[in-house]
Scaffold this motif. Sequence first.
Motif, PDB file in Angstrom:
ATOM      1  N   LEU A   1      -1.974   5.890   3.862  1.00  0.00           N
ATOM      2  CA  LEU A   1      -0.941   6.826   3.420  1.00  0.00           C
ATOM      3  C   LEU A   1       0.437   6.171   3.393  1.00  0.00           C
ATOM      4  O   LEU A   1       1.243   6.438   2.491  1.00  0.00           O
ATOM      5  CB  LEU A   1      -0.935   8.063   4.321  1.00  0.00           C
ATOM      6  N   HIS A   2       0.720   5.296   4.358  1.00  0.00           N
ATOM      7  CA  HIS A   2       1.990   4.570   4.331  1.00  0.00           C
ATOM      8  C   HIS A   2       2.051   3.623   3.132  1.00  0.00           C
ATOM      9  O   HIS A   2       3.126   3.411   2.557  1.00  0.00           O
ATOM     10  CB  HIS A   2       2.193   3.790   5.636  1.00  0.00           C
ATOM     11  N   ALA A   3       0.901   3.048   2.742  1.00  0.00           N
ATOM     12  CA  ALA A   3       0.870   2.176   1.562  1.00  0.00           C
ATOM     13  C   ALA A   3       1.198   2.971   0.302  1.00  0.00           C
ATOM     14  O   ALA A   3       1.870   2.468  -0.600  1.00  0.00           O
ATOM     15  CB  ALA A   3      -0.497   1.509   1.430  1.00  0.00           C
TER      16      ALA A   3
ATOM     17  N   VAL B   1      12.638   2.675 -11.015  1.00  0.00           N
ATOM     18  CA  VAL B   1      12.039   1.341 -11.016  1.00  0.00           C
ATOM     19  C   VAL B   1      13.088   0.349 -11.522  1.00  0.00           C
ATOM     20  O   VAL B   1      14.037   0.735 -12.217  1.00  0.00           O
ATOM     21  CB  VAL B   1      10.770   1.288 -11.897  1.00  0.00           C
ATOM     22  N   PRO B   2      12.940  -0.940 -11.177  1.00  0.00           N
ATOM     23  CA  PRO B   2      13.955  -1.920 -11.587  1.00  0.00           C
ATOM     24  C   PRO B   2      14.031  -2.085 -13.102  1.00  0.00           C
ATOM     25  O   PRO B   2      13.010  -2.024 -13.804  1.00  0.00           O
ATOM     26  CB  PRO B   2      13.477  -3.218 -10.924  1.00  0.00           C
ATOM     27  N   LYS B   3      15.237  -2.267 -13.599  1.00  0.00           N
ATOM     28  CA  LYS B   3      15.464  -2.532 -15.021  1.00  0.00           C
ATOM     29  C   LYS B   3      16.320  -3.791 -15.144  1.00  0.00           C
ATOM     30  O   LYS B   3      17.364  -3.903 -14.505  1.00  0.00           O
ATOM     31  CB  LYS B   3      16.181  -1.353 -15.693  1.00  0.00           C
TER      32      LYS B   3
ATOM     33  N   SER C   1       4.407   2.063  -2.067  1.00  0.00           N
ATOM     34  CA  SER C   1       4.149   1.623  -3.442  1.00  0.00           C
ATOM     35  C   SER C   1       5.308   1.930  -4.378  1.00  0.00           C
ATOM     36  O   SER C   1       5.466   1.286  -5.411  1.00  0.00           O
ATOM     37  CB  SER C   1       2.864   2.268  -3.978  1.00  0.00           C
ATOM     38  N   ARG C   2       6.125   2.893  -4.006  1.00  0.00           N
ATOM     39  CA  ARG C   2       7.288   3.181  -4.840  1.00  0.00           C
ATOM     40  C   ARG C   2       8.322   2.050  -4.757  1.00  0.00           C
ATOM     41  O   ARG C   2       9.129   1.902  -5.680  1.00  0.00           O
ATOM     42  CB  ARG C   2       7.925   4.502  -4.422  1.00  0.00           C
TER      43      ARG C   2
ATOM     44  N   VAL D   1      11.437  -3.577 -18.110  1.00  0.00           N
ATOM     45  CA  VAL D   1      11.206  -2.646 -17.012  1.00  0.00           C
ATOM     46  C   VAL D   1       9.767  -2.757 -16.536  1.00  0.00           C
ATOM     47  O   VAL D   1       8.833  -2.612 -17.335  1.00  0.00           O
ATOM     48  CB  VAL D   1      11.494  -1.189 -17.437  1.00  0.00           C
ATOM     49  N   GLU D   2       9.583  -3.021 -15.240  1.00  0.00           N
ATOM     50  CA  GLU D   2       8.255  -3.026 -14.638  1.00  0.00           C
ATOM     51  C   GLU D   2       7.925  -1.618 -14.159  1.00  0.00           C
ATOM     52  O   GLU D   2       8.738  -0.980 -13.489  1.00  0.00           O
ATOM     53  CB  GLU D   2       8.203  -3.997 -13.465  1.00  0.00           C
ATOM     54  N   MET D   3       6.717  -1.169 -14.476  1.00  0.00           N
ATOM     55  CA  MET D   3       6.327   0.193 -14.124  1.00  0.00           C
ATOM     56  C   MET D   3       5.341   0.236 -12.963  1.00  0.00           C
ATOM     57  O   MET D   3       5.497   1.004 -12.026  1.00  0.00           O
ATOM     58  CB  MET D   3       5.697   0.876 -15.340  1.00  0.00           C
ATOM     59  N   LEU D   4       4.294  -0.580 -13.017  1.00  0.00           N
ATOM     60  CA  LEU D   4       3.189  -0.446 -12.079  1.00  0.00           C
ATOM     61  C   LEU D   4       2.501  -1.790 -11.903  1.00  0.00           C
ATOM     62  O   LEU D   4       2.277  -2.514 -12.874  1.00  0.00           O
ATOM     63  CB  LEU D   4       2.177   0.579 -12.618  1.00  0.00           C
TER      64      LEU D   4
END
Length: 372
Positions: free
Chosen positions: A211-213, A251-253, A217-218, A262-265
């Motif tokens: 759950l902490h992972a 997310v970073p741009k 992940s954000r 832009v990286e999404m996932l």
Amino acid sequence: MKVLITGANGFVGKNLAVHLKERKDIEVLCAFRDDDPASLITKVAQVDFIFHLAGVNRPKDVEEFKAGNTDLTQQLADAIVASGRKIPLVYTSSTQAAQDNAYGLSKLGAEDVLTRLAATHGSNVYLFRLPNVFGKWARPNYNSAVATFCHNIARGLPIQINDPCAQITLVYIDDVVRHFVALMDGLKPDASFVTVEPQYEITVGDLSKTLHAFRESRNTLITEPVGKGLIRALYSTYLSYLPPERFTYEVPKYGDPRGVFVEMLKTPDAGQFSYFTAHPGITRGGHYHHTKTEKFLVIRGEASFKFRHIVTGEFYELHTSGEQPVIVETVPGWTHDVTNIGQEEMIVMLWANEIFDRAHPDTYALAVGDHA
């Protein structure tokens, strides 16, 4: 078909009621703890199937166990007999029914009531000794470690773990509902005691780490393998505890005169997803890979993709646009670039088969050049 749910305002009842109301052939009636006995008799007389989910598991007085579990079930059984019909019934008991404690004994007593009902009246009775059920809408800080952990971790609150090695058995609410509905629809099990499958085993420590992972992940953009099994169910459950103000995250741009990236996932074993833009006339790329592969999808604008074999010099060019979805793959050993040949900003989705590693990027600059 008319269906009665007792305990419809509880965790399992809410989920079951929503699933049943999605069907056009089911009318759902609900019975609640405060209903008078006459109301229960009236409702039972109308229905074709009963889900008996009501019960007491955290009373102020231990005597309430018997009243809320055994005695209530006896009232329901009497109402079925009074109806003159062999109404089938699903009952959510507990694994505690095998334990010598007040709660377990009250659940065992309810099971005995229903077993006698089946033997003397002929109603089909299906008993579920459920382990820890988890999923959306379970009450935190009540009797579910998953619900409490999800609620607290989603809000950045601490959790308490007494024994990280303690093993817990879990079943997911959607799997419970699936088994319930199958019985309502006519599935005939081999015995009156029915087991929900799959069941999952996990330690309290590993549950916390998982759950902490999800929460982390954000920040890392690296998602867990949430597509199947326990991790899929836990991730869905965790998200259901997010307060509305946490439904979004940035997310970073990375921007320069060419456009933005832009990286999404990112995934541990299936690469990463991103998108980039390019202004009219701008070229991106001009490099090759030995092993890394990519998929490009232009979703707005017009693009020219150029490729050149880094050894033979063979050249290839193709055009795509956002009007027609076409995947363009980069091929190891071919240097490549993409140019916006339209009059508007171009937007391109990008999947790479591995997470970008700055120490080992497998990306080597080499201009494609024009076709000779």
